[in-house]
Scaffold this motif. Structure first.
Motif, PDB file in Angstrom:
ATOM      1  N   THR B  26       6.601   3.380  -1.262  1.00  0.00           N
ATOM      2  CA  THR B  26       6.947   2.153  -1.985  1.00  0.00           C
ATOM      3  C   THR B  26       8.280   2.280  -2.718  1.00  0.00           C
ATOM      4  O   THR B  26       8.782   1.298  -3.251  1.00  0.00           O
ATOM      5  CB  THR B  26       5.844   1.822  -3.007  1.00  0.00           C
ATOM      6  N   SER B  83       3.319  -2.634   2.699  1.00  0.00           N
ATOM      7  CA  SER B  83       3.035  -3.993   2.215  1.00  0.00           C
ATOM      8  C   SER B  83       1.711  -4.023   1.462  1.00  0.00           C
ATOM      9  O   SER B  83       1.590  -4.671   0.420  1.00  0.00           O
ATOM     10  CB  SER B  83       2.967  -4.971   3.394  1.00  0.00           C
ATOM     11  N   HIS B  85       0.294  -1.439  -0.090  1.00  0.00           N
ATOM     12  CA  HIS B  85       0.496  -0.728  -1.361  1.00  0.00           C
ATOM     13  C   HIS B  85       1.178  -1.632  -2.389  1.00  0.00           C
ATOM     14  O   HIS B  85       0.795  -1.680  -3.557  1.00  0.00           O
ATOM     15  CB  HIS B  85       1.387   0.504  -1.158  1.00  0.00           C
ATOM     16  N   ILE B  86       2.228  -2.332  -1.935  1.00  0.00           N
ATOM     17  CA  ILE B  86       2.972  -3.200  -2.854  1.00  0.00           C
ATOM     18  C   ILE B  86       2.061  -4.319  -3.377  1.00  0.00           C
ATOM     19  O   ILE B  86       2.012  -4.591  -4.582  1.00  0.00           O
ATOM     20  CB  ILE B  86       4.225  -3.794  -2.161  1.00  0.00           C
ATOM     21  N   ARG B  90       0.943  -4.767  -7.258  1.00  0.00           N
ATOM     22  CA  ARG B  90       1.225  -6.040  -7.944  1.00  0.00           C
ATOM     23  C   ARG B  90      -0.061  -6.661  -8.480  1.00  0.00           C
ATOM     24  O   ARG B  90      -0.093  -7.218  -9.568  1.00  0.00           O
ATOM     25  CB  ARG B  90       1.922  -7.006  -6.983  1.00  0.00           C
TER      26      ARG B  90
END
Lengths: 73, 216
Positions: B26, B83, B85-86, B90
């Protein structure tokens, strides 16, 4: 790339590295100290920025390229 | 499959150099070598958006300043995509207010998981279990912890291990059971008859010649 956008421009972290180079830092350790970024981020960022022609490396020391100079704020 | 099984059982061991890798994370592409000079806690979790892992990521994130005080970086890993992980990081921030400050490897190819023996087929054939590798500034593996899928990790214990290892490196001592920073440490036991005879005269707090403590 965390320090370079897909368009080849420096991200916020990338700009911190460029500004650190402009202020005289040359080794990854000096850049980390000046920029406040973790050393691992600086090392990986420098790799990206050399590839993007924003930074050049000579014998373990880093310098801005002409392209890199354009992004100094 | 036979080849995979062969690699899975080849675990890295304490005292060996940590296996090199280059991985998508990330925070961009990172190599193990990027962490040289820092302590590194490389840890795997089974999957993003799962309950136990979420509690662990909150706890690791909240303890991040404590790791930094010890010169240690954190590096997470699972076989999910960047994606995912992000999105998960978030979501954690949105729901709990906790920002995940460290990078997470997206090991979709399982290349790092296999090198580090993070997949234990008895627990799960597809996910990494809860592994912790404590790697020193010279990139030697100094401690390894394995937890099953159902047991969240004790972050205080990971910090305590780093404290103990750093104390050992600084003073050439060992640390007793349940040791905490500030408590007495163990003087290495003598290895000769003469040393054993001398030990009790050296002014340490001793149970006997082989178990002596001192303050550092």
């Amino acid at each position: 790339m965390a320090c370079v956008t897909p368009e080849g421009k420096p991200t916020e972290s990338g700009k911190k590295i460029l500004n650190a180079l402009k202020s005289g830092a040359a080794s990854p350790e000096e850049i980390a100290k000046t920029s406040g970024l973790p050393l691992f981020r600086v090392r990986s960022g420098l790799r990206d920025m050399v590839q993007a022609d924003l930074v050049k490396e000579e014998e373990g020391k880093y310098k801005l390229t002409e392209k890199g100079e354009q992004f100094i704020e | 499959m036979e080849e995979l099984r062969e690699e899975i059982i080849s675990f890295p061991r304490v005292g060996e150099m940590a296996p090199s890798f280059e991985a998508v994370t990330t925070h961009g592409t990172l190599r193990l070598e990027d962490f040289k000079g820092s302590w590194l806690v490389l840890f795997s979790h089974p999957a993003d958006f799962t309950p136990v892992c979420t509690t662990e990521f909150i706890a690791f994130s909240q303890a991040y300043p404590e790791f930094q005080k010890r010169g240690a970086e954190l590096l997470g890993l699972s076989v999910d995509s960047v994606s995912s992980h992000i999105a998960w990081a978030r979501n954690i921030q949105e729901k709990t207010g906790v920002k995940v400050p460290f990078p997470i490897i997206a090991d979709l190819s399982k290349e790092v998981s296999i090198k580090y023996g993070m997949i234990h087929p008895g627990e799960s054939k597809t996910e990494t279990i809860r592994c912790v590798f404590i790697i020193d500034p010279d990139q030697v593996i100094r401690a390894i912890l394995y937890y099953p899928l159902t047991t969240g990790r004790n972050i205080s214990e990971i910090l305590r291990i780093i404290d103990a290892l750093q104390t050992t490196d600084k003073y050439g001592v060992a640390t007793p059971a349940n040791w905490q920073p500030g408590e007495k440490v163990i003087v290495p036991a003598p290895t000769t008859v003469e040393g054993a005879e001398e030990r009790l005269k050296e002014g340490y707090e001793c149970v006997d010649w082989y178990l002596c403590k001192k303050s550092v």
